[in-house]
Motif scaffolding. Sequence first.
Motif, PDB file in Angstrom:
ATOM      1  N   GLY A 112      23.789  34.735  50.006  1.00 16.55           N
ATOM      2  CA  GLY A 112      24.025  36.160  49.757  1.00 16.55           C
ATOM      3  C   GLY A 112      25.385  36.629  50.254  1.00 16.55           C
ATOM      4  O   GLY A 112      26.176  37.202  49.486  1.00 16.55           O
ATOM      5  N   PRO A 113      25.717  36.410  51.534  1.00 15.53           N
ATOM      6  CA  PRO A 113      27.047  36.788  52.020  1.00 15.53           C
ATOM      7  C   PRO A 113      28.182  36.067  51.289  1.00 15.53           C
ATOM      8  O   PRO A 113      29.249  36.640  51.069  1.00 15.53           O
ATOM      9  N   ALA A 114      27.955  34.799  50.926  1.00 16.96           N
ATOM     10  CA  ALA A 114      28.990  34.066  50.189  1.00 16.96           C
ATOM     11  C   ALA A 114      29.252  34.725  48.838  1.00 16.96           C
ATOM     12  O   ALA A 114      30.410  34.848  48.402  1.00 16.96           O
ATOM     13  N   LEU A 115      28.186  35.163  48.185  1.00 17.64           N
ATOM     14  CA  LEU A 115      28.341  35.859  46.906  1.00 17.64           C
ATOM     15  C   LEU A 115      29.047  37.196  47.095  1.00 17.64           C
ATOM     16  O   LEU A 115      29.853  37.612  46.250  1.00 17.64           O
ATOM     17  N   ALA A 116      28.750  37.879  48.199  1.00 25.21           N
ATOM     18  CA  ALA A 116      29.413  39.155  48.478  1.00 25.21           C
ATOM     19  C   ALA A 116      30.915  38.957  48.616  1.00 25.21           C
ATOM     20  O   ALA A 116      31.714  39.722  48.059  1.00 25.21           O
ATOM     21  N   ILE A 117      31.301  37.920  49.347  1.00 26.32           N
ATOM     22  CA  ILE A 117      32.724  37.636  49.528  1.00 26.32           C
ATOM     23  C   ILE A 117      33.366  37.262  48.190  1.00 26.32           C
ATOM     24  O   ILE A 117      34.465  37.721  47.856  1.00 26.32           O
ATOM     25  N   LYS A 118      32.667  36.435  47.430  1.00 20.31           N
ATOM     26  CA  LYS A 118      33.196  35.979  46.137  1.00 20.31           C
ATOM     27  C   LYS A 118      33.476  37.138  45.189  1.00 20.31           C
ATOM     28  O   LYS A 118      34.536  37.181  44.543  1.00 20.31           O
TER      29      LYS A 118
END
Length: 261
Positions: A112-118
């Motif tokens: 989830g956080p990785a997708l937010a950053i992406k």
Amino acid sequence: MRFGNKVVVVTGAGSGIGRATARAFAAEGARVVAADISEAVHATVEGLEGAIAVEMDAGEERDVEALVALACGRFGGLDVFHANAGISGGAAGILDSTVELWAEVLRINLIGPALAIKHAGPRIVERGGGAILCTASVAGLRSGAGGPAYSASKAGVINLVQTAAQQLSTSNVRVNAICPGLIETGMTARAFEYAREVGKEDKLGRLNPLRRAGAPEEIARVALFLASDEASYVNGQAWVVDGGLSSSHPVTRQEFGKPAF
């Protein structure tokens, strides 16, 4: 009004830290998009001028991409993204945790956080810079503050923000993590309710030097600092807000083959 005319997205905003943070951003002038998988997120934005609520899954890429697009389409851009959504994964030990449990905890808490950053990173760059904040945990620092899947996922979040800060070098987008200790939230509500029922509320948080649990608003204040220009030289860090718990992480040792409690 540190966030006047700023556009802020907060996931996991249906309760606890996310709700407190979304409200705190709004109180300081931000146009807030509060997101959560629960319909309780609509109560978060009640009475908040310029705030909107979105039901979505923070671990689903299509939902995260759509959330960022909605914020930019509605308010003209994005300045801050707080990837706060998370799940505990329950109390299963490392020998009892299923692959399905691990996959779901990692999907929400780390992917989830990785997708937010992406998806948020490039849009924040378009605004000239801003901040991405990910909620980790003291459980991600070392053993003793959470189950194995949860702890591993939060350790991953800490490394994720360090890596992202490096890969977003020169973009003027800062990426930091916040590591709460024991806080009364939707995730921990059951433990708090049980403690009150049996008259042991005073035992909650007793392992930290302040001898108490924390409140979501105490985390929100630190979150706003990290997202603000006041923290303009803070990048790639994990800020601990735990009453001093992680200064020693005192725990009752679990013996192999025996229950933890």
